[in-house]
Design an enzyme around this catalytic site. Structure first.
Site, short mmCIF file in Angstrom:
data_model
loop_
_atom_site.label_atom_id
_atom_site.label_comp_id
_atom_site.label_asym_id
_atom_site.label_seq_id
_atom_site.Cartn_x
_atom_site.Cartn_y
_atom_site.Cartn_z
N ASP A 234 -1.84 10.69 -2.50
CA ASP A 234 -2.38 9.76 -3.31
C ASP A 234 -2.84 10.13 -4.78
OD1 ASP A 234 -3.04 8.43 -0.59
OD2 ASP A 234 -2.88 6.88 -2.06
N ARG B 3 0.78 -1.27 -0.04
CA ARG B 3 0.10 -0.03 -0.27
C ARG B 3 1.11 1.19 -0.04
NH1 ARG B 3 2.12 2.31 3.64
NH2 ARG B 3 0.50 3.67 3.76
N GLN C 197 -2.12 2.71 9.92
CA GLN C 197 -1.06 2.66 9.15
C GLN C 197 0.03 3.67 9.82
OE1 GLN C 197 -4.16 3.18 7.67
NE2 GLN C 197 -3.91 2.41 5.64
#
Ligand code: MRU
Length: 372
Positions: free
Chosen positions: A262, A71, A221
């Protein structure tokens, strides 16, 4: 510089005496790239276990992206490019055109894994374009080009992260404390990271830098990955619950915020892990600089603003079940966007491999991506 010193510049486990590599392509036979397979850190096992996942199976690579075993925007782009190679390397296609059709099918499938990080589509487009322009070549020649391209995407990402580290370190004075959200470190990229890169670079320059890491609900995360990789690298890190971020800013403990992205739209609006927008609002309210750090592969100049960025929604169980234990009543309604968009007006600067970009972002983002 000795190889050990190079390793010491990385986010790495001193006991291992070697740099970690988030994702790489490994040939089955020494000296040959094909046939080969993807080797990546299974990030769902951290921080308890450092385990590598090795596969040449397209579906397993798709699942690894979907389930966040790999990821972080740049890392999933690399995984997707390597997924294309894995899918076609044993192809029995008799012509280049047949092989190109297989590349397109594999890329179409990988493109359905996660929608927000544009690096995924950027990497897949590179693989498709390369296959298309070489459609007259023999299938084996195209396969060799594809594996070289996937490795190049990985290597370029490592170089871009180093450059982001060099530019971003100029923003960090000795003694600074940085707040970060999610994980935009070495684990999210080929190596070194984006938001964490300046911290590693500044530390290597002899500056004393410490970090507050948001735990980053619901998949943690920040807690599982950022706190782990910074601790491994010997950087002082304090883990906080997401709802503590504004409070530590108010207490005067934070000098700046550094986050990844992102997808960055043409006006500078930046999508990143859910919760980033709240951090940006809190930073603005406290007069704290808010920096977004990302390679140009994260720019999406086809979108005029962040409104059109597709935002992934994740399964309700990720919110209601924590890590294996139910923490909400049966049947409760859940809304779980994985990302939010921070408007450009809240961003002090965007740092990419080309340098530090200040607002207004429109022209500078266009200038940077033309140089790509
Ligand atoms: O859902 P994830 O863990 O893939 O989200 C990752 C992030 O939001 C990162 O901050 C972003 O991808 C930048 S990684 C350099």
């Amino acid at each position: 510089m000795s190889s050990l010193n190079t390793a010491a510049e990385l986010w790495f486990t001193p006991a291992m005496q070697e740099p970690l590599r988030t994702i790489e392509w490994v040939g089955v036979k020494p000296g040959a790239r094909l046939p080969g397979r993807v080797r990546m850190i299974d990030q769902t096992r951290l921080p308890e276990k450092l385990v590598y996942l090795e596969t040449d199976n397209l579906q397993k690579i798709w699942t690894a992206i979907k389930t966040l075993q790999v990821r972080g925007a740049p890392a999933i782009g690399i995984a997707a490019a390597m997924g294309v190679v894995a899918a076609v390397q044993k192809s029995k296609a008799r012509t280049g055109a047949e092989l190109v059709a297989e590349v397109e099918r594999a890329a179409d499938h990988l493109a359905t894994s996660r929608p927000t990080a544009v690096n995924l589509f950027w990497a897949l487009d590179r693989m498709r374009r390369l296959a298309r322009v070489n459609h007259r070549q023999a299938p084996d020649a195209i396969k060799q080009r594809l594996v070289r391209e996937a490795m190049k995407i990985r290597d370029e990402d490592a170089a871009m992260c180093r450059a982001i580290g060099r530019h971003g370190a100029k923003l960090l004075k000795n003694g600074f404390t940085v707040l970060t959200h999610c994980n935009a470190g070495g684990l999210a990229t080929a190596e070194f990271g984006t938001a964490l890169a300046p911290i590693y670079t500044a530390r290597n320059q002899g500056k004393d830098i410490s970090v507050f890491a948001d735990e980053t609900r619901p998949l943690l995360q920040g807690a599982r990955l950022t706190a782990w990789e910074l601790s491994q690298a010997g950087v002082e890190v304090t883990l906080i619950c997401d709802n503590t971020a504004a409070q530590v800013m108010k207490e005067g403990r934070i000098d700046c915020v550094m986050v990844g992205a992102d997808r960055i739209a043409a006006n500078g609006d930046s999508a990143n892990k859910i919760g980033t927008y709240s951090v940006a609002l809190a930073a603005k309210a406290h007069g704290i600089p808010f920096y977004v750090l990302a390679p140009t592969s994260t720019f999406d100049l086809t979108l005029v603003s962040g409104e059109k960025i597709p935002i992934e929604e994740r399964a309700a169980e990720e919110v209601t079940h924590g890590f294996g234990r139910r923490t909400a009543p049966h049947g409760v309604k859940v809304y779980s966007p994985a990302f939010d968009v921070t408007p450009a007006r809240l961003i002090t600067a965007i740092v990419c491999e080309r340098g530090i970009l200040r607002p207004p972002f429109g022209a500078v983002l266009r200038g940077c991506s033309r140089q790509r």
